[in-house]
Write an enzyme that holds these catalytic residues in place. Structure first.
Site, PDB file in Angstrom:
ATOM      1  N   THR A  67     -26.991   0.857  37.028  1.00  0.00           N
ATOM      2  CA  THR A  67     -28.179   0.370  37.728  1.00  0.00           C
ATOM      3  C   THR A  67     -27.929  -1.038  38.256  1.00  0.00           C
ATOM      4  O   THR A  67     -26.790  -1.510  38.231  1.00  0.00           O
ATOM      5  CB  THR A  67     -29.436   0.503  36.831  1.00  0.00           C
ATOM      6  N   LYS A  71     -24.304  -1.086  41.250  1.00  0.00           N
ATOM      7  CA  LYS A  71     -24.038   0.171  41.961  1.00  0.00           C
ATOM      8  C   LYS A  71     -22.978   0.058  43.062  1.00  0.00           C
ATOM      9  O   LYS A  71     -22.152   0.956  43.206  1.00  0.00           O
ATOM     10  CB  LYS A  71     -25.328   0.747  42.548  1.00  0.00           C
ATOM     11  N   ASP A 107     -28.844   9.695  43.322  1.00  0.00           N
ATOM     12  CA  ASP A 107     -30.121   9.293  43.937  1.00  0.00           C
ATOM     13  C   ASP A 107     -30.439  10.186  45.135  1.00  0.00           C
ATOM     14  O   ASP A 107     -31.601  10.497  45.400  1.00  0.00           O
ATOM     15  CB  ASP A 107     -30.057   7.829  44.401  1.00  0.00           C
ATOM     16  N   GLY A 132     -37.677  -0.352  54.574  1.00  0.00           N
ATOM     17  CA  GLY A 132     -36.737  -1.100  53.756  1.00  0.00           C
ATOM     18  C   GLY A 132     -35.307  -0.829  54.185  1.00  0.00           C
ATOM     19  O   GLY A 132     -35.022   0.225  54.793  1.00  0.00           O
ATOM     20  N   VAL A 160     -34.889  -7.448  60.392  1.00  0.00           N
ATOM     21  CA  VAL A 160     -34.437  -6.363  61.273  1.00  0.00           C
ATOM     22  C   VAL A 160     -32.899  -6.279  61.312  1.00  0.00           C
ATOM     23  O   VAL A 160     -32.335  -5.182  61.399  1.00  0.00           O
ATOM     24  CB  VAL A 160     -35.032  -6.529  62.693  1.00  0.00           C
ATOM     25  N   MET A 206     -44.757  -2.552  43.604  1.00  0.00           N
ATOM     26  CA  MET A 206     -44.193  -2.352  42.265  1.00  0.00           C
ATOM     27  C   MET A 206     -44.861  -3.285  41.256  1.00  0.00           C
ATOM     28  O   MET A 206     -45.211  -4.415  41.605  1.00  0.00           O
ATOM     29  CB  MET A 206     -42.684  -2.641  42.336  1.00  0.00           C
TER      30      MET A 206
END
Ligand code: ATR
Length: 288
Positions: A67, A71, A107, A132, A160, A206
């Site tokens: 995690t 990664k 994932d 995102g 962007v 979150m």
């Protein structure tokens, strides 16, 4: 659960790792199946990842989840890397197979299985939007761009330039058109208009900032637009409530978390674990 001399060891590495739900999920599956494994968490600092991989080999640990923030960094320590992990540029599952370290990314499977089995998608919409442009977005954009039904993915991000870099990579890998844009109301309205699915990969909403939402204005949402929010804590995010308020379907990220874990478990043990048991274990932890 019995810790015995015959256990094969599974685990997760991360920094931080104390928040991880993976030990709860995997040990619940191990207990339900009565198999001879145990799953533990290792707090591994970024400059110790190489030593952790040597340790895995030395201790004959069967497999690890990976995690944040390891990664992408873990790739260089793998002997072989799956097609998905290579495409996404991130390994979330390491498996020790005949002395070799194999890197997988579950994932992608987690998202696609949640969309098919929980959200009930049979045919993917021709146009999908991803909010995102971080690590999670790479897995989601690749997963969607790899579906035959999907013709175009639009990636919107506060920064962007980050979306542009991701789009350049993913156009090459998936062969699909990837548009980019900002997160303002005009761009969201334009992007959502003919889209059938939007996936939020930003951290907005979150815990503990549960009132935040990536949605610039409710006017951009229409009832034919499905939301998949990869945020799983809280189980229902502010953005999900906003979509539901106009009659649009909305699903939270818990099932993606569970299915990515279930796939890792299957890679290590060759047993399909009970996803419902794993899900209950996470919900149980939320409830304290
Ligand atoms: P992950 O690996 O989980 O995707 P990340 O790489 O830190 O995490 O990416 C977080 C994503 O959430 C990014 O797209 C980020 O936007 P920027 O690239 O502009 O930073 C987005 N994000 C985080 N906080 C945000 C905020 N307050 N407003 C808008 N976007 C935000």
């Amino acid at each position: 659960m019995n810790i015995r001399a015959t256990n094969q060891v599974l685990g997760v590495i991360g920094d931080p790792v104390a928040h991880s739900f993976s030990p709860d999920m995997h040990n619940a599956a191990i207990t339900a199946l009565g198999v001879d494994y145990c799953y533990v968490a290792f707090h591994v600092l970024p400059d110790r990842v190489g030593e952790a991989m040597s340790g895995l080999r030395g201790l004959n640990i069967r497999g690890l989840n990976v995690t944040i923030p390891h990664k992408p960094a873990i790739l260089e320590y793998m002997d072989r890397i799956s097609e998905e992990a290579l495409a996404v540029g991130a390994v979330n599952t390491v498996s020790l197979e005949d002395g070799e370290l194999i890197g997988y990314n579950t994932d992608v499977y987690g998202l696609l299985t949640a969309l098919r089995e929980i959200a009930g998608i049979e045919t993917f919409p021709a146009h999908c939007v991803v909010l995102g442009a971080g690590g999670a977005s790479r897995a989601v954009t690749y997963a969607l761009g790899s579906q035959d039904d999907v013709q175009k993915v639009t990636v919107l991000n506060r920064t962007v330039a980050r979306a542009e870099a991701l789009a350049t990579d993913m156009e090459k890998i998936t062969g699909k058109k990837i548009d980019v844009g900002a997160m303002d109301i005009e761009t969201q309205s334009w992007a959502f208009a003919d889209a059938g699915l939007v996936v939020n990969t930003t951290s907005l909403g979150m815990y503990p900032k549960v009132d935040a939402s990536p949605l610039a204005d409710l006017k951009a949402v229409h009832p034919e637009l499905m939301l998949y929010d990869t945020v799983f804590n809280p189980l229902e995010t502010q953005m999900m409530r906003e979509f539901k308020s106009v009659g649009a379907p909305a699903f939270g990220g818990l099932d993606m978390l569970v299915f990515q874990g279930a796939r890792s478990f299957e890679i290590w043990t060759e047993i399909k674990p009970p996803a419902d048991v794993m899900k209950e274990a996470v919900i149980g932890r939320f409830q304290g």
